[in-house]
Design an enzyme around this catalytic site. Sequence first.
Site, mmCIF file in Angstrom:
data_model
loop_
_atom_site.group_PDB
_atom_site.id
_atom_site.type_symbol
_atom_site.label_atom_id
_atom_site.label_comp_id
_atom_site.label_asym_id
_atom_site.label_seq_id
_atom_site.Cartn_x
_atom_site.Cartn_y
_atom_site.Cartn_z
ATOM 1 N N ARG A 102 -22.753 -20.438 40.965
ATOM 2 C CA ARG A 102 -24.031 -20.177 41.631
ATOM 3 C C ARG A 102 -25.195 -20.642 40.756
ATOM 4 N NH1 ARG A 102 -22.204 -14.291 44.233
ATOM 5 N NH2 ARG A 102 -20.563 -15.183 45.553
ATOM 6 N N LYS A 159 -8.606 -18.792 46.715
ATOM 7 C CA LYS A 159 -9.713 -18.847 45.761
ATOM 8 C C LYS A 159 -10.238 -17.445 45.496
ATOM 9 C CE LYS A 159 -14.419 -20.477 45.550
ATOM 10 N NZ LYS A 159 -15.513 -20.999 46.301
ATOM 11 N N GLU A 195 -5.554 -14.769 57.706
ATOM 12 C CA GLU A 195 -6.571 -15.832 57.601
ATOM 13 C C GLU A 195 -5.905 -17.205 57.580
ATOM 14 O OE1 GLU A 195 -9.753 -15.967 57.671
ATOM 15 O OE2 GLU A 195 -10.559 -13.997 57.183
ATOM 16 N N LYS A 204 -21.523 -11.028 49.269
ATOM 17 C CA LYS A 204 -20.961 -11.797 50.385
ATOM 18 C C LYS A 204 -19.766 -11.065 51.002
ATOM 19 C CE LYS A 204 -22.611 -16.267 48.556
ATOM 20 N NZ LYS A 204 -22.290 -17.699 48.345
ATOM 21 N N LYS A 258 -10.443 -16.703 50.737
ATOM 22 C CA LYS A 258 -11.510 -16.747 49.746
ATOM 23 C C LYS A 258 -12.030 -15.335 49.561
ATOM 24 C CE LYS A 258 -15.996 -18.645 48.601
ATOM 25 N NZ LYS A 258 -16.970 -19.704 48.845
HETATM 26 C C1 PBG Z 1 -19.922 -21.825 48.390
HETATM 27 C C2 PBG Z 1 -18.919 -21.881 47.315
HETATM 28 C C3 PBG Z 1 -18.780 -21.024 46.205
HETATM 29 C C4 PBG Z 1 -17.793 -21.564 45.405
HETATM 30 C C5 PBG Z 1 -17.319 -22.714 46.047
HETATM 31 N N1 PBG Z 1 -18.018 -22.884 47.230
HETATM 32 C C6 PBG Z 1 -19.555 -19.835 45.783
HETATM 33 C C7 PBG Z 1 -19.675 -18.671 46.640
HETATM 34 O O1 PBG Z 1 -18.947 -18.497 47.626
HETATM 35 O O2 PBG Z 1 -20.562 -17.870 46.339
HETATM 36 C C8 PBG Z 1 -17.353 -21.005 44.085
HETATM 37 C C9 PBG Z 1 -16.721 -21.987 43.149
HETATM 38 C C10 PBG Z 1 -16.687 -21.578 41.725
HETATM 39 O O3 PBG Z 1 -17.040 -20.441 41.345
HETATM 40 O O4 PBG Z 1 -16.286 -22.422 40.925
HETATM 41 N N2 PBG Z 1 -19.626 -21.169 49.527
#
Ligand code: PBG
Length: 331
Positions: A211, A255, A240, A224, A201
């Site tokens: 968000r 992702k 990972e 993050k 991720k």
């Molecule tokens: C939370 C999470 C996020 C997404 C999925 N789970 C956002 C982030 O990490 O800030 C993003 C999904 C999307 O943008 O469709 N940890």
Amino acid sequence: MTGSYPNTRLRRTRASAWSRSMYRETVMTPADLIWPLFVTEGSGIEEPIGTLPGVSRWSIDGIATKAKEAAALGIPCIALFPNTQADRRSDDGKEALNPDNLMCRAIKAVRDACGSGIGILTDVALDPYTSHGQDGLLDNTGYVVNDDTVAVLVDQSINQANAGADIIAPSDMMDGRVRAIRMALEMNDHPNVQIMAYSAKYASAFYGPFRDAVGSGGLLKGDKKSYQMDPANGDEAMSEIAFDIAEGADSIMVKPGLAYLDVIWRAKQAFSVPVFAYQVSGEYALIEAGAAAGVGDRDELLMEKLLAFKRAGCSGVLTYHAPVAARLLGG
Ligand code: PBG
């Protein structure tokens, strides 16, 4: 394998529709889709999300209806994300552990509506529950601490599994969380609850509309990058993924999606495990914006991108376009 012209004319098999369909290497079906849904408090409520045109937050009754719609379309699984009320967010995100929180009530409502006819995937991370919008606990410098966060994520996972979640999907990027969650699931009588690890991720600019949808965007200070991956790194993604498989993940996720097809491809080649892609909110929004701007036909744009995930080796794709795609696929 290289022929020579004109013995070989690669256009021969493309000349008619029947032939193209016979030679098609990659096939997508509604069973390749996971549909992310946003839950909000109340009843009879639909709140459109401005930055995600066509996507809304639904109160729990609406989520149950959407889950039935998914099952009818042949979509095997939904993913739930809560928009937690502001007064239930805190520094430690403890609402994530409340057995009666929005998420758990939504899980139960979907189960009541659909029985075992649909899979329920639940996101594990604290960002929908924290007052600072980070996925974990902060120390006094604002750093997201690893091991204490993992301890909370384990409890969050068990809370979701107890409510009836089928797939626990940790999206937090803490080290060691998959092993800790797997052990806890075993010890708490959930041997068949799956883990789909958000293994690779990235700290991406494409998460903005999500968000907004879960209400963490306005709260988040900073970024993050101390836990999500650097978009420059591919080898690190393989590490990972190797860890998460060894720690007990049943499937892994990359992702965002389309900008990371190389990572998907490498993961599938290297590990031969089920790989899923999350076509994230910003990717969805760009397709909609492009279509609205006249770039191309929305349906053709979205299906071409979804097919690319399958061609790269994915078992399936999380996409906000899931119901649209399932209909186009005849589901
Ligand atoms: C939370 C999470 C996020 C997404 C999925 N789970 C956002 C982030 O990490 O800030 C993003 C999904 C999307 O943008 O469709 N940890």
